[in-house]
Design a protein around this motif. Sequence first.
Motif, PDB file in Angstrom:
ATOM      1  N   GLN A  26      88.413 -73.763 -51.360  1.00 19.33           N
ATOM      2  CA  GLN A  26      86.776 -73.598 -51.255  1.00 19.33           C
ATOM      3  C   GLN A  26      86.387 -72.468 -50.740  1.00 19.33           C
ATOM      4  O   GLN A  26      85.209 -71.978 -51.073  1.00 19.33           O
ATOM      5  CB  GLN A  26      86.436 -74.844 -50.265  1.00 19.33           C
ATOM      6  CG  GLN A  26      86.573 -76.401 -51.220  1.00 19.33           C
ATOM      7  CD  GLN A  26      86.093 -76.392 -52.360  1.00 19.33           C
ATOM      8  OE1 GLN A  26      84.942 -76.357 -52.625  1.00 19.33           O
ATOM      9  NE2 GLN A  26      87.024 -76.732 -53.422  1.00 19.33           N
ATOM     10  N   SER A  27      87.210 -71.963 -49.750  1.00 17.96           N
ATOM     11  CA  SER A  27      86.899 -70.622 -49.101  1.00 17.96           C
ATOM     12  C   SER A  27      88.201 -69.845 -48.846  1.00 17.96           C
ATOM     13  O   SER A  27      89.338 -70.578 -48.553  1.00 17.96           O
ATOM     14  CB  SER A  27      85.845 -70.985 -47.862  1.00 17.96           C
ATOM     15  OG  SER A  27      86.276 -71.578 -47.192  1.00 17.96           O
TER      16      SER A  27
ATOM     17  N   SER B  73      88.772 -65.265 -55.870  1.00 20.82           N
ATOM     18  CA  SER B  73      88.241 -65.455 -54.506  1.00 20.82           C
ATOM     19  C   SER B  73      88.233 -63.841 -54.046  1.00 20.82           C
ATOM     20  O   SER B  73      87.522 -63.611 -52.763  1.00 20.82           O
ATOM     21  CB  SER B  73      89.430 -65.835 -53.575  1.00 20.82           C
ATOM     22  OG  SER B  73      90.765 -65.281 -53.847  1.00 20.82           O
ATOM     23  N   VAL B  74      88.694 -62.738 -54.606  1.00 21.81           N
ATOM     24  CA  VAL B  74      88.563 -61.456 -54.206  1.00 21.81           C
ATOM     25  C   VAL B  74      87.362 -61.026 -53.962  1.00 21.81           C
ATOM     26  O   VAL B  74      86.283 -61.306 -54.757  1.00 21.81           O
ATOM     27  CB  VAL B  74      89.389 -60.531 -54.995  1.00 21.81           C
ATOM     28  CG1 VAL B  74      88.884 -60.289 -56.277  1.00 21.81           C
ATOM     29  CG2 VAL B  74      90.024 -59.271 -54.185  1.00 21.81           C
ATOM     30  N   GLU B  75      86.770 -60.031 -52.955  1.00 26.32           N
ATOM     31  CA  GLU B  75      85.707 -59.373 -52.673  1.00 26.32           C
ATOM     32  C   GLU B  75      85.114 -58.481 -54.071  1.00 26.32           C
ATOM     33  O   GLU B  75      85.855 -57.511 -54.180  1.00 26.32           O
ATOM     34  CB  GLU B  75      85.415 -58.765 -51.448  1.00 26.32           C
ATOM     35  CG  GLU B  75      84.017 -58.450 -51.266  1.00 26.32           C
ATOM     36  CD  GLU B  75      84.070 -57.841 -49.718  1.00 26.32           C
ATOM     37  OE1 GLU B  75      83.102 -58.015 -49.060  1.00 26.32           O
ATOM     38  OE2 GLU B  75      85.048 -57.033 -49.262  1.00 26.32           O
ATOM     39  N   TRP B  76      84.080 -58.355 -54.441  1.00 25.01           N
ATOM     40  CA  TRP B  76      83.660 -57.234 -55.405  1.00 25.01           C
ATOM     41  C   TRP B  76      82.093 -56.753 -55.006  1.00 25.01           C
ATOM     42  O   TRP B  76      81.543 -56.280 -55.654  1.00 25.01           O
ATOM     43  CB  TRP B  76      83.505 -58.007 -56.736  1.00 25.01           C
ATOM     44  CG  TRP B  76      84.829 -57.573 -57.491  1.00 25.01           C
ATOM     45  CD1 TRP B  76      85.048 -56.103 -57.960  1.00 25.01           C
ATOM     46  CD2 TRP B  76      85.465 -58.128 -58.453  1.00 25.01           C
ATOM     47  NE1 TRP B  76      86.166 -56.155 -58.757  1.00 25.01           N
ATOM     48  CE2 TRP B  76      86.550 -57.422 -59.028  1.00 25.01           C
ATOM     49  CE3 TRP B  76      85.974 -59.618 -58.229  1.00 25.01           C
ATOM     50  CZ2 TRP B  76      87.836 -57.771 -59.703  1.00 25.01           C
ATOM     51  CZ3 TRP B  76      86.771 -60.154 -59.074  1.00 25.01           C
ATOM     52  CH2 TRP B  76      87.876 -59.272 -59.763  1.00 25.01           C
ATOM     53  N   GLY B  77      81.954 -57.020 -53.664  1.00 26.71           N
ATOM     54  CA  GLY B  77      80.691 -56.225 -53.283  1.00 26.71           C
ATOM     55  C   GLY B  77      80.125 -57.286 -51.976  1.00 26.71           C
ATOM     56  O   GLY B  77      80.730 -58.133 -51.703  1.00 26.71           O
ATOM     57  N   GLU B  78      79.191 -56.878 -51.032  1.00 25.48           N
ATOM     58  CA  GLU B  78      78.724 -57.718 -50.221  1.00 25.48           C
ATOM     59  C   GLU B  78      78.120 -59.198 -51.000  1.00 25.48           C
ATOM     60  O   GLU B  78      77.220 -59.218 -51.408  1.00 25.48           O
ATOM     61  CB  GLU B  78      77.608 -57.090 -49.392  1.00 25.48           C
ATOM     62  CG  GLU B  78      77.175 -57.616 -48.318  1.00 25.48           C
ATOM     63  CD  GLU B  78      76.055 -56.881 -47.233  1.00 25.48           C
ATOM     64  OE1 GLU B  78      74.928 -57.415 -47.755  1.00 25.48           O
ATOM     65  OE2 GLU B  78      76.590 -56.078 -46.465  1.00 25.48           O
ATOM     66  N   GLY B  79      78.758 -59.987 -50.404  1.00 26.38           N
ATOM     67  CA  GLY B  79      78.447 -61.365 -50.653  1.00 26.38           C
ATOM     68  C   GLY B  79      78.922 -61.752 -52.090  1.00 26.38           C
ATOM     69  O   GLY B  79      78.231 -62.852 -52.730  1.00 26.38           O
TER      70      GLY B  79
END
Length: 249
Positions: free
Chosen positions: A35-36, A180-186
């Motif tokens: 989930q996170s 799940s990987v980050e691609w920018g703020e939020g």
Amino acid sequence: MKAILRWALCLIVAGFALEVFFVARIAAMAAIDPQSTAFQRSEAWQLATAGRRNGERDWKQRWVPYSQISDTLKRAVIASEDDQFIYHQGVEWEAIERAWQRNAKAEQLAARRAAKMRARGKEPRPPQLRGGSTITQQLAKNLLLSGERTLLRKGQELVLATALELLLDKERILEIYLNSVEWGEGVFGAEAAAQHYFRKPASRLGAGEAARLAVMLPSPKLYERRAGSAYLTGRAATIAARMQSAELP
């Protein structure tokens, strides 16, 4: 002396219990979508403590199955981040050694530049360091660990990367990573990134779009602010040319 031994025993038991907890969570991911991640929760906390509710921008993430992420994005990410992904067992020791050698040279060069800049009354910039981490290692860190840079955390990352490879197949590892990987703020996951930057689902990303997203991964917040940078454009062209040779699980 007995008190010290008791404390040492408690630490060993706590450490073992933590490892069992981590392994159990990884095993559950064979069937249950996380989930996170620890990194996402850390980002949410930082935004909240900065006085923003999930940031000024809405939090974007939507899980999509592996089949609904375009092969172009999968190939682009593998070409950019870990071209030996389907062959290694979670850790590439040669890549880590090369990264250490490059980082040592970068730090020496940065130290010389810093001395010159301070002599001119300017504030030096920190050197750009590379981690040499595989996709599996990045997933282990993002899923379960803190962002601190210590030898203990790096050792834990290597252990968890090995557990991921033992308990999950390559397709599942890549599926969880891309969701799940980050691609920018939020902005987390391929679907959110595709919608945010290109107003289309992740299943319909073209080669150029996929390459630009892949190049953002080492520093997504930086490249989000510098979307038109010459480096991003040039590096994306390089990845687009290489991605056809990237092998998928």
